[in-house]
Design a protein around this motif. Sequence first.
Motif, short mmCIF file in Angstrom:
data_model
loop_
_atom_site.label_atom_id
_atom_site.label_comp_id
_atom_site.label_asym_id
_atom_site.label_seq_id
_atom_site.Cartn_x
_atom_site.Cartn_y
_atom_site.Cartn_z
N PRO A 164 0.79 -1.23 0.00
CA PRO A 164 0.00 0.00 0.00
C PRO A 164 0.83 1.28 0.00
O PRO A 164 0.37 2.31 -0.48
N LEU A 165 2.05 1.22 0.52
CA LEU A 165 2.83 2.46 0.59
C LEU A 165 3.48 2.83 -0.73
O LEU A 165 4.12 3.88 -0.83
N MET A 166 3.30 2.01 -1.76
CA MET A 166 3.71 2.44 -3.09
C MET A 166 2.81 3.59 -3.55
O MET A 166 3.18 4.37 -4.42
N GLN A 167 1.63 3.67 -2.96
CA GLN A 167 0.70 4.78 -3.21
C GLN A 167 0.47 5.49 -1.87
O GLN A 167 -0.64 5.56 -1.36
N GLU A 169 1.13 11.22 9.99
CA GLU A 169 0.32 10.32 9.18
C GLU A 169 0.24 8.93 9.80
O GLU A 169 -0.81 8.28 9.74
N LEU A 170 1.32 8.49 10.41
CA LEU A 170 1.29 7.20 11.11
C LEU A 170 0.35 7.25 12.31
O LEU A 170 -0.13 6.22 12.76
N GLY A 171 0.04 8.45 12.78
CA GLY A 171 -0.89 8.61 13.89
C GLY A 171 -2.29 8.12 13.56
O GLY A 171 -3.07 7.81 14.46
N ALA A 172 -2.61 8.01 12.27
CA ALA A 172 -3.93 7.52 11.86
C ALA A 172 -4.00 6.00 11.89
O ALA A 172 -5.06 5.43 11.63
N ALA A 206 -2.28 7.47 3.01
CA ALA A 206 -2.37 8.42 4.12
C ALA A 206 -3.75 9.07 4.19
O ALA A 206 -4.33 9.19 5.27
N LYS A 207 -4.28 9.46 3.04
CA LYS A 207 -5.60 10.11 3.02
C LYS A 207 -6.71 9.15 3.45
O LYS A 207 -7.61 9.52 4.22
N GLY A 230 8.16 2.76 4.36
CA GLY A 230 7.63 3.38 5.57
C GLY A 230 8.06 4.82 5.77
O GLY A 230 7.34 5.61 6.38
N ASP A 231 9.22 5.20 5.23
CA ASP A 231 9.69 6.57 5.39
C ASP A 231 8.89 7.56 4.57
O ASP A 231 9.03 8.77 4.72
N ARG A 232 7.99 7.07 3.73
CA ARG A 232 7.13 7.96 2.93
C ARG A 232 6.02 8.59 3.77
O ARG A 232 5.41 9.57 3.35
N LEU A 233 5.72 8.01 4.92
CA LEU A 233 4.69 8.57 5.81
C LEU A 233 5.34 9.32 6.95
O LEU A 233 6.32 8.85 7.54
N SER A 234 4.77 10.48 7.28
CA SER A 234 5.26 11.25 8.42
C SER A 234 4.77 10.59 9.71
O SER A 234 3.85 9.75 9.69
N ASP A 235 5.34 11.01 10.82
CA ASP A 235 4.86 10.51 12.11
C ASP A 235 3.39 10.88 12.32
O ASP A 235 2.62 10.09 12.86
#
Length: 190
Positions: free
Chosen positions: A28-31, A65-68, A36-37, A58-63
Amino acid sequence: TRAAEELRKYRQGLQVMKGGFTLSGGEPLMQHRFAAKLLAASKAMGIHTAMETNGYYGDRLSDAELGALDLVLLGIKTWGSDRHEDLTGVDITPTLEFAKRLARLHKPVWIRFVLVPGLTDAPDILAGIAEFAAGLGNVERVEVLPFHQMGRFKWERLGLQYTLGDTQPPTPEACERACEVFRAQGLKAY
């Protein structure tokens, strides 16, 4: 997004049944922007959120965004840099760094590991993953998934060489022995 609107239709049922939304793939993180949205929209609706990933991106998401995310189902394929690169074609370091980051953020993780006879069942592979997972402090469980041949047709359909055609699924005893390695490190393993 349209996907979030579709999910909204099921919000009440998911909440009543104490269910949730799991974003999986492929990867999923390829998109990552879409991921994130959609995760943020799900979380805003009060729906439990999970994502199944190998953590490589995983580094593509901010902290933030990971909060969701309420839960990460993290696939670790094997142990050791050379083995991982031979098996997957990529370095294991981003996956391990993502796992450490999730630990720092106190995000619950379930490790998912596919037990493949002759490929991922070596004692040092199991011991390495078990020691790493136990050291994180946020791993709620380890799922030892027995290899199977159900995905073979995908390779054939894509015209790709399927190298595991002769590989048999692990025995229930082998799966239990693998679980014991994780349990010996204080982890719940199934």
